[in-house]
Scaffold this motif. Structure first.
Motif, PDB file in Angstrom:
ATOM      1  N   PRO A 194       0.810  -1.228   0.000  1.00  0.00           N
ATOM      2  CA  PRO A 194       0.000   0.000   0.000  1.00  0.00           C
ATOM      3  C   PRO A 194       0.840   1.274   0.000  1.00  0.00           C
ATOM      4  O   PRO A 194       0.438   2.277  -0.607  1.00  0.00           O
ATOM      5  N   ILE A 195       2.007   1.250   0.643  1.00  0.00           N
ATOM      6  CA  ILE A 195       2.854   2.453   0.669  1.00  0.00           C
ATOM      7  C   ILE A 195       3.440   2.713  -0.713  1.00  0.00           C
ATOM      8  O   ILE A 195       3.507   3.868  -1.173  1.00  0.00           O
ATOM      9  N   LEU A 196       3.868   1.652  -1.414  1.00  0.00           N
ATOM     10  CA  LEU A 196       4.399   1.829  -2.764  1.00  0.00           C
ATOM     11  C   LEU A 196       3.298   2.300  -3.708  1.00  0.00           C
ATOM     12  O   LEU A 196       3.539   3.160  -4.571  1.00  0.00           O
ATOM     13  N   LEU A 197       2.091   1.778  -3.551  1.00  0.00           N
ATOM     14  CA  LEU A 197       0.965   2.219  -4.379  1.00  0.00           C
ATOM     15  C   LEU A 197       0.662   3.696  -4.128  1.00  0.00           C
ATOM     16  O   LEU A 197       0.358   4.455  -5.062  1.00  0.00           O
ATOM     17  N   LEU A 198       0.748   4.131  -2.869  1.00  0.00           N
ATOM     18  CA  LEU A 198       0.514   5.533  -2.538  1.00  0.00           C
ATOM     19  C   LEU A 198       1.575   6.424  -3.189  1.00  0.00           C
ATOM     20  O   LEU A 198       1.248   7.497  -3.713  1.00  0.00           O
ATOM     21  N   SER A 199       2.822   5.989  -3.175  1.00  0.00           N
ATOM     22  CA  SER A 199       3.889   6.789  -3.790  1.00  0.00           C
ATOM     23  C   SER A 199       3.706   6.871  -5.302  1.00  0.00           C
ATOM     24  O   SER A 199       3.909   7.936  -5.910  1.00  0.00           O
ATOM     25  N   LEU A 200       3.290   5.779  -5.927  1.00  0.00           N
ATOM     26  CA  LEU A 200       3.008   5.791  -7.363  1.00  0.00           C
ATOM     27  C   LEU A 200       1.835   6.716  -7.681  1.00  0.00           C
ATOM     28  O   LEU A 200       1.851   7.435  -8.692  1.00  0.00           O
ATOM     29  N   LEU A 201       0.844   6.711  -6.815  1.00  0.00           N
ATOM     30  CA  LEU A 201      -0.320   7.582  -7.011  1.00  0.00           C
ATOM     31  C   LEU A 201       0.088   9.053  -6.931  1.00  0.00           C
ATOM     32  O   LEU A 201      -0.372   9.880  -7.734  1.00  0.00           O
ATOM     33  N   CYS A 202       0.963   9.390  -5.994  1.00  0.00           N
ATOM     34  CA  CYS A 202       1.443  10.771  -5.872  1.00  0.00           C
ATOM     35  C   CYS A 202       2.183  11.202  -7.141  1.00  0.00           C
ATOM     36  O   CYS A 202       1.973  12.307  -7.658  1.00  0.00           O
ATOM     37  N   ALA A 203       3.055  10.321  -7.643  1.00  0.00           N
ATOM     38  CA  ALA A 203       3.798  10.625  -8.864  1.00  0.00           C
ATOM     39  C   ALA A 203       2.854  10.742 -10.061  1.00  0.00           C
ATOM     40  O   ALA A 203       3.032  11.600 -10.934  1.00  0.00           O
TER      41      ALA A 203
END
Length: 402
Positions: free
Chosen positions: A78-87
């Protein structure tokens, strides 16, 4: 029920995570070749442009400090998905409304994305593929180094064929980021959670101050390449070449890390102190006379110093000194690095508006030389003192045993 995760081969999870990190870091410098264009449209100078550039650090550092343990508490996926979403959102914003004001918002999101992704990707890959843990650091370092340089280089390449304030390179990274998000969402497995601390405050063990100051100085040089140098290059119509220059800074630095791994930390730092002013000097000289050869040569040498010898040599020293506090000490090291990356660029941006870009860059060359000489002497003395102390301790132990 059909499951994409079952349809994906196991190796695709690793590829998705590594490429995801590449897309996040590529988004960070994607707009760099157009900084001067956005600044001209907004009728602002070097100072405000540098503030927009440094807002990336403003998004990164609080997250790095306050949510360093997020991937352990909530799981890596979920943290990696959140970072991808921000980018993803940051790039989309620049596609829809390309301007300096929107770039400020995007830079903050990009900083958050990088802060969340770097440690998370490393931990994710180690948990999923423990048998390949010795290669994980290499994968992460290579993906991030290529990403930070490739975004700007890709935009430069696209602009050479078609001028636009929202070039096709934005769409390329946008689509790639979205693809990685979907593939990780459905294809990558979850990892176990722990009850570790969410907030991991950086620490600065005794004996690390000089090394921390060294990486701050090194990343100041790389920050100036992005924030201030384009304005000077624009005088010769070379502003778009900041993309290839940035690619060389990151790419050569990553390549040099292969050599630094076999060196002592102090020796690597010393070599970095020699190359840093040389590379920066060539950059300033090249931008002053409009010489593309000197600019690219300076970028290569500065990259070797900033992201190769100084970066990895300093990191080795931090790990050596910190011992049981490695994780927090490394966080402190990166805190100094990113402060050096952002704050001096803003200060020099204001000075450049007052006395001129080339004069500011030239004066700062003297500061870099003085700092490199001072830090080199201080670190060498410290290393000699530590070695002498270790010898005395060893001899005392032998005497006691006899």
């Amino acid at each position: 029920m059909f499951s994409l995760r079952k349809a994906f081969p196991p190796w695709l999870s690793m590829v998705s995570i590594v490429v995801g990190l590449f897309s996040i870091t590529a988004a960070v410098n994607l707009q760099v070749p157009l900084y001067t264009t956005y600044a001209a449209d907004a009728h602002v100078g070097n100072a405000l442009t540098a503030i927009v550039f440094a807002s990336y650090v403003g998004g990164l550092i609080p997250v790095l400090i306050l949510f360093g343990g997020a991937s352990d508490r909530f799981g890596c996926k979920p943290i990696l998905l959140l970072s991808l979403l921000c980018a993803f959102v940051a790039t989309l914003a620049m596609i829809v409304l390309p301007s300096l004001r929107i770039l400020l918002f995007s830079r903050i999101l990009q900083g958050i994305a990088v802060a969340l992704s770097m440690g998370t990707c490393t931990a994710y890959l180690i948990k999923l593929y423990p048998d390949k843990s010795h290669k994980v650091a290499t994968y992460v370092a290579l993906a991030s180094a290529l990403g930070f340089g490739s975004g700007a280089a890709c935009t430069t390449l696209v602009l050479s064929y078609h001028q636009s304030i929202s070039p096709a390179s934005y769409w390329i990274v946008f689509v790639l980021t979205g693809f990685c998000f979907v593939s990780i969402l459905f294809g990558a497995p979850h990892t176990s959670k722990s009850i570790g601390k969410l907030i991991r405050v950086p620490t600065f063990p005794k004996g690390t101050l000089l090394v921390n100051l060294s990486i701050a100085l090194a990343w100041t040089v790389s920050g100036l390449v992005i924030a201030v140098l384009p304005a000077q290059l624009k005088l010769y119509g070379l502003q778009y070449w900041v993309g290839p220059a940035l690619f060389l800074v990151n790419g050569v630095g990553a390549a040099c890390q292969l050599v630094v791994r076999k060196m002592k930390g102090v020796n690597a730092l010393t070599l970095g102190f020699i190359l840093m002013p040389l590379g920066y000097g060539l950059l300033v000289l090249g931008s002053g006379i409009g010489s593309l050869v000197l600019i690219l040569a300076g970028a290569s040498i500065a990259g070797a110093a900033c992201y190769g010898f100084t970066y990895l040599g300093g990191l080795n020293q931090i790990v050596k000194v910190a011992r049981n506090e490695n994780s927090r000490a490394v966080s402190g090291y990166f805190l100094f690095a990113y402060l050096g990356f952002g704050i001096p660029s803003v200060l020099l941006g204001f000075i450049a508006d007052a006395i001129g870009t080339l004069r500011t860059l030239s004066y700062f060359a003297g500061v870099i030389v003085l700092c490199c000489i001072s830090l080199s002497i201080a670190i060498s003395r410290r290393a000699h003192h530590d070695q002498k102390q270790a010898t005395v301790t060893f001899d005392s132990r032998i005497d006691r045993e006899q």
